[in-house]
Scaffold this motif. Structure first.
Motif, PDB file in Angstrom:
ATOM      1  N   GLY A 220      -3.363   6.306  -7.026  1.00 31.30           N
ATOM      2  CA  GLY A 220      -3.967   4.994  -6.924  1.00 31.30           C
ATOM      3  C   GLY A 220      -2.893   3.959  -6.694  1.00 31.30           C
ATOM      4  N   THR A 221      -3.167   2.731  -7.097  1.00 33.86           N
ATOM      5  CA  THR A 221      -2.207   1.658  -6.888  1.00 33.86           C
ATOM      6  C   THR A 221      -2.384   0.570  -7.934  1.00 33.86           C
ATOM      7  OG1 THR A 221      -1.289   0.141  -5.232  1.00 33.86           O
ATOM      8  CG2 THR A 221      -3.672   0.317  -5.331  1.00 33.86           C
ATOM      9  N   ASP A 222      -1.288  -0.090  -8.238  1.00 36.38           N
ATOM     10  CA  ASP A 222      -1.285  -1.276  -9.089  1.00 36.38           C
ATOM     11  C   ASP A 222      -0.934  -2.476  -8.229  1.00 36.38           C
ATOM     12  OD1 ASP A 222      -1.762   0.080 -11.538  1.00 36.38           O
ATOM     13  OD2 ASP A 222       0.342   0.651 -11.618  1.00 36.38           O
ATOM     14  N   LEU A 223      -1.593  -3.591  -8.496  1.00 36.01           N
ATOM     15  CA  LEU A 223      -1.274  -4.856  -7.841  1.00 36.01           C
ATOM     16  C   LEU A 223      -1.077  -5.895  -8.934  1.00 36.01           C
ATOM     17  CD1 LEU A 223      -0.970  -6.519  -5.237  1.00 36.01           C
ATOM     18  CD2 LEU A 223      -3.438  -6.985  -5.346  1.00 36.01           C
ATOM     19  N   ASN A 224       0.134  -6.433  -9.027  1.00 41.14           N
ATOM     20  CA  ASN A 224       0.471  -7.393 -10.073  1.00 41.14           C
ATOM     21  C   ASN A 224       0.963  -8.687  -9.441  1.00 41.14           C
ATOM     22  OD1 ASN A 224       0.122  -5.503 -12.329  1.00 41.14           O
ATOM     23  ND2 ASN A 224       1.946  -4.508 -11.510  1.00 41.14           N
ATOM     24  N   GLY A 225       0.548  -9.803 -10.022  1.00 44.08           N
ATOM     25  CA  GLY A 225       0.985 -11.101  -9.538  1.00 44.08           C
ATOM     26  C   GLY A 225       1.258 -12.057 -10.674  1.00 44.08           C
ATOM     27  N   PHE A 239      -4.333  -5.663 -11.178  1.00 46.29           N
ATOM     28  CA  PHE A 239      -5.493  -4.857 -10.815  1.00 46.29           C
ATOM     29  C   PHE A 239      -5.016  -3.446 -10.568  1.00 46.29           C
ATOM     30  CE2 PHE A 239      -8.316  -2.950  -7.650  1.00 46.29           C
ATOM     31  CZ  PHE A 239      -9.540  -3.074  -8.298  1.00 46.29           C
ATOM     32  N   ASN A 240      -5.720  -2.472 -11.128  1.00 44.12           N
ATOM     33  CA  ASN A 240      -5.348  -1.071 -10.999  1.00 44.12           C
ATOM     34  C   ASN A 240      -6.577  -0.260 -10.619  1.00 44.12           C
ATOM     35  OD1 ASN A 240      -5.521   1.688 -12.651  1.00 44.12           O
ATOM     36  ND2 ASN A 240      -3.397   1.414 -12.040  1.00 44.12           N
ATOM     37  N   VAL A 241      -6.430   0.592  -9.629  1.00 40.51           N
ATOM     38  CA  VAL A 241      -7.514   1.503  -9.268  1.00 40.51           C
ATOM     39  C   VAL A 241      -6.899   2.869  -9.015  1.00 40.51           C
ATOM     40  CG1 VAL A 241      -7.371   0.875  -6.809  1.00 40.51           C
ATOM     41  CG2 VAL A 241      -9.449   1.933  -7.700  1.00 40.51           C
ATOM     42  N   PHE A 242      -7.539   3.920  -9.541  1.00 42.56           N
ATOM     43  CA  PHE A 242      -7.001   5.258  -9.314  1.00 42.56           C
ATOM     44  C   PHE A 242      -8.104   6.299  -9.402  1.00 42.56           C
ATOM     45  CE2 PHE A 242      -6.840   4.956 -13.901  1.00 42.56           C
ATOM     46  CZ  PHE A 242      -7.085   6.241 -14.360  1.00 42.56           C
ATOM     47  N   LYS A 243      -7.824   7.452  -8.793  1.00 45.75           N
ATOM     48  CA  LYS A 243      -8.715   8.592  -8.828  1.00 45.75           C
ATOM     49  C   LYS A 243      -8.024   9.713  -9.580  1.00 45.75           C
ATOM     50  CE  LYS A 243     -11.471  11.735  -5.979  1.00 45.75           C
ATOM     51  NZ  LYS A 243     -11.974  12.050  -4.640  1.00 45.75           N
ATOM     52  N   GLN A 244      -8.769  10.414 -10.439  1.00 46.88           N
ATOM     53  CA  GLN A 244      -8.206  11.516 -11.213  1.00 46.88           C
ATOM     54  C   GLN A 244      -9.081  12.743 -11.064  1.00 46.88           C
ATOM     55  OE1 GLN A 244      -6.086  11.123 -15.104  1.00 46.88           O
ATOM     56  NE2 GLN A 244      -7.918  12.064 -15.907  1.00 46.88           N
ATOM     57  N   ASN A 257     -13.856  14.755 -11.671  1.00 46.51           N
ATOM     58  CA  ASN A 257     -13.440  14.104 -10.435  1.00 46.51           C
ATOM     59  C   ASN A 257     -13.993  12.689 -10.495  1.00 46.51           C
ATOM     60  OD1 ASN A 257     -13.065  13.185  -7.786  1.00 46.51           O
ATOM     61  ND2 ASN A 257     -13.294  15.239  -6.939  1.00 46.51           N
ATOM     62  N   ALA A 258     -13.138  11.709 -10.750  1.00 50.10           N
ATOM     63  CA  ALA A 258     -13.653  10.368 -11.022  1.00 50.10           C
ATOM     64  C   ALA A 258     -12.701   9.300 -10.508  1.00 50.10           C
ATOM     65  CB  ALA A 258     -13.872  10.178 -12.522  1.00 50.10           C
TER      66      ALA A 258
END
Length: 303
Positions: A220-225, A239-244, A257-258
């Motif tokens: 996934g990815t992290d976006l920080n500001g 903001f963080n979004v990831f798949k596991q 699978n989420a």
């Protein structure tokens, strides 16, 4: 108890640095839980089988070396840590012990690239370990109530994670912005195991324990500001979004699978030199796991 010896070898050449060290960690834990019962109700108290004495010791010895090298706009670093770990514990009135020893290697590498004073990029690899805690290991049953019981698993292995991370950072007068994609592969991942048809101490109960599953992959990815408006306001948002994806292995049918996401915002406002207001908010979306789901979580704080 922790003993560490750092042996910096210093600067070998311009922009070259070598460092090495030793570290030893030891933990000793004794828990004694005594229960007596008046089974006949006549004032005669006797020790109960609910009594438990848990003796645990854990030692980890490690040695590491790190080499740092600069080359043009690159700053490079590579390292290796070697560990030998040994744990053991025993239960009261039981000759059974659970010794476990293992050797692990943890390589790491980081490459930083500086486009300018305001923009930097990074790629990093690391190998990490999570050792099971004493509550996860202790096989003595702990009853939440007459129908639900918690039982640790003394045969748990530590879980290992290989992590590959990227980063791009942009810094300006008003703040910074950072984008960090990642990929993580975990072996022997520790997961909650729930058995709704278990029998403990002669009762039909729902038991909660832990077990190792084969692998888990997440990406996934992290976006920080961050935002700075002089001395009046400082803010942060992420903001963080990831798949596991989890695979139980050939001996287990468990899998998941989420996709899930989370966000966090915070701010500090200086009303005057004597008064500062702060607020933060966190939210994590629901996430599917093996045989269940973690509900959403949110938290707000003001001060």
């Amino acid at each position: 108890a922790v003993l560490a010896v750092l042996l910096p070898l210093g600067v070998v050449a311009p922009r070259t640095k070598v460092e090495t060290g030793l570290k030893g960690t030891a933990r000793w834990l004794d828990k004694d839980f005594e229960v007596t019962k008046d089974a006949l109700g006549n004032g005669t108290w006797a020790p109960s089988n609910l009594s438990n004495q848990f003796n645990f010791n854990d030692q980890v010895g490690a040695a590491y070396a790190v080499l740092s090298q600069g080359a043009g706009k690159f700053d490079l670093q590579g390292g290796l840590r070697a560990e030998y770990a040994n744990r053991d514990f025993s239960l009261k009135n039981s000759s059974t012990k659970y010794p476990y020893s293992y050797t692990s290697l943890f390589p790491s590498a980081v490459a930083l690239y500086k486009w300018s004073d305001m923009t930097q990029g990074k790629i990093a690899y690391s190998r990490r370990i999570r050792r099971p805690g004493t509550q996860e290991l202790n096989p003595f049953p702990t009853f939440f109530d007459v129908q639900n019981v918690f039982i640790g698993n003394p045969k748990l292995n530590p879980e290992y994670t290989d992590a590959l991370e990227f980063g791009l950072t942009r810094t300006g007068q008003l703040g910074s912005l950072q984008l960090s994609p990642f990929y993580r592969h975990t072996s022997d991942i520790i997961r909650v195991a729930i058995n709704t048809a278990d029998v403990v101490d002669g009762r039909e109960v729902t038991s909660v324990s832990f077990q190792n599953l084969a692998t888990s992959n997440s990406y996934g990815t992290d976006l920080n500001g961050s935002l700075r408006l002089g001395k009046i306001f400082n803010g942060f948002a992420s903001f963080n979004v990831f798949k596991q994806v989890t695979d139980g292995g050939s001996l287990s049918t468990l899998s998941s699978n989420a996709v899930t996401w989370s966000t966090r915002v915070s701010g500090t406002y200086t009303v005057n030199p004597d008064l500062t207001a702060q607020a933060s908010y966190f939210y994590r979306a629901p996430m599917k796991i093996e045989r269940g789901e973690f509900s959403s979580t949110q938290m707000a704080q003001f001060s």
